[in-house]
Design an enzyme around this catalytic site. Sequence first.
Site, short mmCIF file in Angstrom:
data_model
loop_
_atom_site.label_atom_id
_atom_site.label_comp_id
_atom_site.label_asym_id
_atom_site.label_seq_id
_atom_site.Cartn_x
_atom_site.Cartn_y
_atom_site.Cartn_z
N GLY A 39 77.76 82.73 -5.49
CA GLY A 39 76.52 83.38 -5.08
C GLY A 39 75.91 82.79 -3.83
O GLY A 39 75.32 83.51 -3.02
N ASP A 60 87.46 76.97 -2.85
CA ASP A 60 87.11 77.44 -4.20
C ASP A 60 88.41 77.53 -5.00
O ASP A 60 89.40 78.08 -4.51
CB ASP A 60 86.41 78.81 -4.16
CG ASP A 60 85.63 79.09 -5.43
OD1 ASP A 60 84.41 79.28 -5.36
OD2 ASP A 60 86.26 79.11 -6.52
N ARG A 71 76.12 89.06 -8.19
CA ARG A 71 75.45 88.25 -7.16
C ARG A 71 76.38 87.76 -6.05
O ARG A 71 75.89 87.27 -5.02
CB ARG A 71 74.78 87.02 -7.81
CG ARG A 71 75.78 86.08 -8.46
CD ARG A 71 75.11 85.10 -9.40
NE ARG A 71 76.11 84.24 -10.04
CZ ARG A 71 76.91 84.60 -11.02
NH1 ARG A 71 76.85 85.83 -11.50
NH2 ARG A 71 77.78 83.76 -11.54
N ASN A 129 78.53 72.73 -9.88
CA ASN A 129 78.59 71.65 -10.86
C ASN A 129 78.23 70.31 -10.23
O ASN A 129 78.45 70.09 -9.03
CB ASN A 129 79.97 71.60 -11.52
CG ASN A 129 81.04 71.15 -10.55
OD1 ASN A 129 81.26 69.96 -10.38
ND2 ASN A 129 81.68 72.10 -9.88
N ALA A 131 79.38 67.23 -10.74
CA ALA A 131 80.46 66.30 -10.36
C ALA A 131 80.87 66.57 -8.91
O ALA A 131 80.99 65.64 -8.10
CB ALA A 131 81.65 66.47 -11.30
N THR A 132 81.06 67.85 -8.57
CA THR A 132 81.45 68.18 -7.19
C THR A 132 80.31 67.88 -6.22
O THR A 132 80.52 67.35 -5.14
CB THR A 132 81.87 69.67 -7.09
OG1 THR A 132 82.90 69.90 -8.05
CG2 THR A 132 82.40 70.00 -5.71
N CYS A 185 73.65 78.75 -14.48
CA CYS A 185 73.70 80.22 -14.39
C CYS A 185 74.22 80.85 -15.68
O CYS A 185 73.84 81.96 -16.03
CB CYS A 185 74.57 80.65 -13.22
SG CYS A 185 73.82 80.32 -11.64
N CYS A 242 70.44 52.76 -4.61
CA CYS A 242 71.39 53.88 -4.72
C CYS A 242 72.82 53.41 -4.47
O CYS A 242 73.10 52.74 -3.47
CB CYS A 242 71.02 54.98 -3.72
SG CYS A 242 72.23 56.33 -3.68
#
Length: 253
Positions: A39, A60, A71, A129, A131-132, A185, A242
């Site tokens: 989306g 992807d 969407r 997500n 993790a990515t 989503c 961090c």
Amino acid sequence: MLNDREFLRYSRQLLLEDIGPEGQARLKRSTVLIVGLGGLGSPVSLYLAAAGVGNMILADDDQLHLTNLQRQILFRTADIKRPKAELARERLRALNPEVNYRIEQRRLTADNLEELVKRSELVLDCCDNMATRHAVNAACIEHRVPLVSGSAVSFSGQLLVLTPPFEQGCYACLYPEPEEPIRNCQTSGVLGPMVGAIGSLQALEAIKMLAGSLSALDGKLQLFDGKKHAWTTLQLRKDPACAVCGGQHENSC
Ligand SMILES: [Zn+2]
């Protein structure tokens, strides 16, 4: 640098003071990595290809599902079950054949991200997500590559721009826990124009930055409430502890 056809194709943005022939040539020389072709990645890739960003890496690992079409405006009903990266390359090539498209159909991890991020002038995080998102953030910080991150769930949208030297911190300063949020989503739903709006703004910031301007959003988190139509801007604060960016500027303050 630009041929006659390109002058005509990009004429409406060439008129802009912040772009002009020099900015357009910069766009043409640029390489961007788009992580996720859903989306957010749909409007991001369509606008960047249309604007003449010369080299696009389209990442992807998924195929198109019927539930995506509500969407993900890059795709068509007849495309179901085909790999999204391949479909995106086809659609974008039809839109602008002047651009070089490279596709990555494997899941991005810390290992394979490094090579892709290193060769990019800018990375667009359009993934779904945590993790990515964390792996993309860490690779951008390590290789000092600007990151434009977007997300949208239900009626909540987020936009975050980070540029080197990352003095305002990074994505991991904001979300130190890499766990997946409960709302996504699949569980909470999302309207197409929500991802469309956030993705379009990611593309806007990317085009400005690639053409040579600074982003007014650097180090700021923009939150959009699509129900009330209200924006909130939060200043990001670097977390000195961090694990991703904390050690880099310890002598600067
Ligand atoms: Zn950080």
